[in-house]
Design a protein around this motif. Structure first.
Motif, PDB file in Angstrom:
ATOM      1  N   ARG A  39      10.266   3.488 -14.064  1.00  0.00           N
ATOM      2  CA  ARG A  39      11.525   3.340 -14.797  1.00  0.00           C
ATOM      3  C   ARG A  39      12.608   4.288 -14.265  1.00  0.00           C
ATOM      4  N   ARG A  40      12.221   5.500 -13.896  1.00  0.00           N
ATOM      5  CA  ARG A  40      13.180   6.473 -13.356  1.00  0.00           C
ATOM      6  C   ARG A  40      12.917   6.681 -11.878  1.00  0.00           C
ATOM      7  N   TRP A  41      12.977   5.591 -11.135  1.00  0.00           N
ATOM      8  CA  TRP A  41      12.624   5.655  -9.723  1.00  0.00           C
ATOM      9  C   TRP A  41      13.534   6.560  -8.884  1.00  0.00           C
ATOM     10  N   PRO A  42      14.823   6.730  -9.213  1.00  0.00           N
ATOM     11  CA  PRO A  42      15.592   7.693  -8.410  1.00  0.00           C
ATOM     12  C   PRO A  42      15.033   9.109  -8.485  1.00  0.00           C
ATOM     13  N   LEU A  43      14.620   9.534  -9.688  1.00  0.00           N
ATOM     14  CA  LEU A  43      14.019  10.857  -9.815  1.00  0.00           C
ATOM     15  C   LEU A  43      12.668  10.906  -9.112  1.00  0.00           C
ATOM     16  N   THR A  44      11.954   9.785  -9.113  1.00  0.00           N
ATOM     17  CA  THR A  44      10.681   9.726  -8.398  1.00  0.00           C
ATOM     18  C   THR A  44      10.885   9.965  -6.907  1.00  0.00           C
ATOM     19  N   LEU A  45      11.849   9.283  -6.326  1.00  0.00           N
ATOM     20  CA  LEU A  45      12.124   9.476  -4.902  1.00  0.00           C
ATOM     21  C   LEU A  45      12.618  10.883  -4.618  1.00  0.00           C
ATOM     22  N   LEU A  46      13.427  11.435  -5.532  1.00  0.00           N
ATOM     23  CA  LEU A  46      13.919  12.803  -5.351  1.00  0.00           C
ATOM     24  C   LEU A  46      12.766  13.800  -5.359  1.00  0.00           C
ATOM     25  N   ASN A  47      11.847  13.650  -6.307  1.00  0.00           N
ATOM     26  CA  ASN A  47      10.704  14.557  -6.379  1.00  0.00           C
ATOM     27  C   ASN A  47       9.815  14.458  -5.147  1.00  0.00           C
ATOM     28  N   LEU A  48       9.514  13.236  -4.736  1.00  0.00           N
ATOM     29  CA  LEU A  48       8.656  13.059  -3.574  1.00  0.00           C
ATOM     30  C   LEU A  48       9.318  13.590  -2.306  1.00  0.00           C
ATOM     31  N   GLY A  49      10.613  13.355  -2.160  1.00  0.00           N
ATOM     32  CA  GLY A  49      11.319  13.896  -1.003  1.00  0.00           C
ATOM     33  C   GLY A  49      11.334  15.412  -0.998  1.00  0.00           C
TER      34      GLY A  49
ATOM     35  N   LEU B 236       0.824  -1.208   0.000  1.00  0.00           N
ATOM     36  CA  LEU B 236       0.000   0.000   0.000  1.00  0.00           C
ATOM     37  C   LEU B 236       0.858   1.259   0.000  1.00  0.00           C
ATOM     38  N   THR B 237       1.992   1.196   0.676  1.00  0.00           N
ATOM     39  CA  THR B 237       2.898   2.354   0.682  1.00  0.00           C
ATOM     40  C   THR B 237       3.456   2.611  -0.710  1.00  0.00           C
ATOM     41  N   VAL B 238       3.836   1.539  -1.407  1.00  0.00           N
ATOM     42  CA  VAL B 238       4.332   1.687  -2.777  1.00  0.00           C
ATOM     43  C   VAL B 238       3.242   2.231  -3.686  1.00  0.00           C
ATOM     44  N   VAL B 239       2.012   1.769  -3.508  1.00  0.00           N
ATOM     45  CA  VAL B 239       0.892   2.266  -4.316  1.00  0.00           C
ATOM     46  C   VAL B 239       0.689   3.758  -4.089  1.00  0.00           C
ATOM     47  N   ILE B 240       0.770   4.209  -2.839  1.00  0.00           N
ATOM     48  CA  ILE B 240       0.587   5.629  -2.536  1.00  0.00           C
ATOM     49  C   ILE B 240       1.685   6.468  -3.180  1.00  0.00           C
ATOM     50  N   LEU B 241       2.925   6.033  -3.037  1.00  0.00           N
ATOM     51  CA  LEU B 241       4.041   6.789  -3.610  1.00  0.00           C
ATOM     52  C   LEU B 241       3.973   6.805  -5.138  1.00  0.00           C
TER      53      LEU B 241
ATOM     54  N   LEU C 246       9.154  17.430  -2.497  1.00  0.00           N
ATOM     55  CA  LEU C 246       7.808  17.913  -2.211  1.00  0.00           C
ATOM     56  C   LEU C 246       7.459  17.740  -0.727  1.00  0.00           C
ATOM     57  N   GLY C 247       7.893  16.637  -0.131  1.00  0.00           N
ATOM     58  CA  GLY C 247       7.640  16.436   1.291  1.00  0.00           C
ATOM     59  C   GLY C 247       8.331  17.468   2.156  1.00  0.00           C
ATOM     60  N   VAL C 248       9.595  17.763   1.857  1.00  0.00           N
ATOM     61  CA  VAL C 248      10.320  18.785   2.611  1.00  0.00           C
ATOM     62  C   VAL C 248       9.668  20.155   2.423  1.00  0.00           C
TER      63      VAL C 248
END
Length: 256
Positions: A185-195, A143-148, A197-199
């Motif tokens: 496919r570009r999961w590093p950029l995905t994590l960077l964007n989400l981080g 569920l966490t992966v689905v949300i992200l 936006l969270g900050v």
């Protein structure tokens, strides 16, 4: 015997001058102008949501109400990304361009953002309901992966709508599929964007006025550039192409 002479030093009261050329100042003020316009656009287009969050400190108690208000975040993001794309041609594009983009993209952005909000609401509700149970411990990572993934796909899709390739309303479904595939496919950029936006949300929550005046424009500019790189990899426009992924790229490509 003569003593060696010491080199003269400048007077202690002399001030150093900042020698910055006209082009450098023009670049700086163009960036400041862009950030302020984006901050103003985010504040105005999300004013109902911001006022509700300021009045209610426990928004999770009114999920339906705040879920409906959050639907406006999609058109707001699409308008901001369209304005940032406009600044690539005109560094000091007027603020009216942002609101014209908001009006032009509102319907398609709302249609594309609504499934994202629904999926986020369902996944978050299930995660909260199953929290602390044996089944919850097994489904919590999924569920966490689905949300992200849903949140990232929504942001990337709003960036895709701001491009010329998404002008055809029939391309909305392809844009959502391309955004989902690009987020994986570009999961590093995905994590960077989400981080990022969270900050940014945390900073705005701690200091609303100062945060809204500084943070959104800087953060969304980085997110916009990352989303462009993610979509470009799906369209196959880069120098290096993954031949094994070509059928998926063709199926998910954003077309007119």
């Amino acid at each position: 015997m003569s003593t060696p002479s010491t080199p003269s030093t400048p007077a202690s009261g002399r001030r150093l001058r900042l020698n910055v050329g006209h082009d450098s100042w023009d670049l700086i003020w163009s960036h400041v102008h862009r950030v302020l316009v984006v901050n103003l656009g985010v504040a105005v287009t999300n004013l109902p949501l911001l006022l509700a969050l300021a009045a209610e400190h426990q928004p999770w108690r009114y999920l339906v109400f705040f879920g409906l208000l959050s639907l406006g975040a999609g058109p707001s993001l699409a308008a901001v990304f369209a304005y940032l794309r406009r600044t690539a041609d005109d560094e000091r594009a007027p603020v009216a361009d942002l609101f014209r983009g908001y009006r032009r993209l509102f319907t398609r952005a709302l249609l594309g953002w609504t499934p994202v909000v629904l999926l986020l609401a369902v996944a978050a509700t299930d995660l909260a309901a199953l929290w602390g149970t044996a089944l919850g411990s097994a489904l919590a990572p999924l569920l966490t992966v689905v949300i992200l993934l849903a949140l990232s796909s929504g942001v990337v899709a709003m960036a895709g709508l701001a491009e010329d390739l998404a002008e055809d309303p029939r391309a909305l479904r392809h844009t959502l599929l391309a955004a989902c595939y690009a987020s994986v496919r570009r999961w590093p950029l995905t994590l960077l964007n989400l981080g990022l936006l969270g900050v940014s949300l945390a900073l705005v929550n701690q200091a609303p006025l100062l945060g809204l005046a500084v943070v959104p424009g800087c953060a969304l500019f980085v997110v916009w550039r990352d989303c462009g790189a993610m979509l470009e990899s799906v369209r196959g426009g880069g120098a290096q192409r993954d031949d094994a992924a070509q059928p998926i790229k063709q199926a998910f490509a954003v077309t007119r």
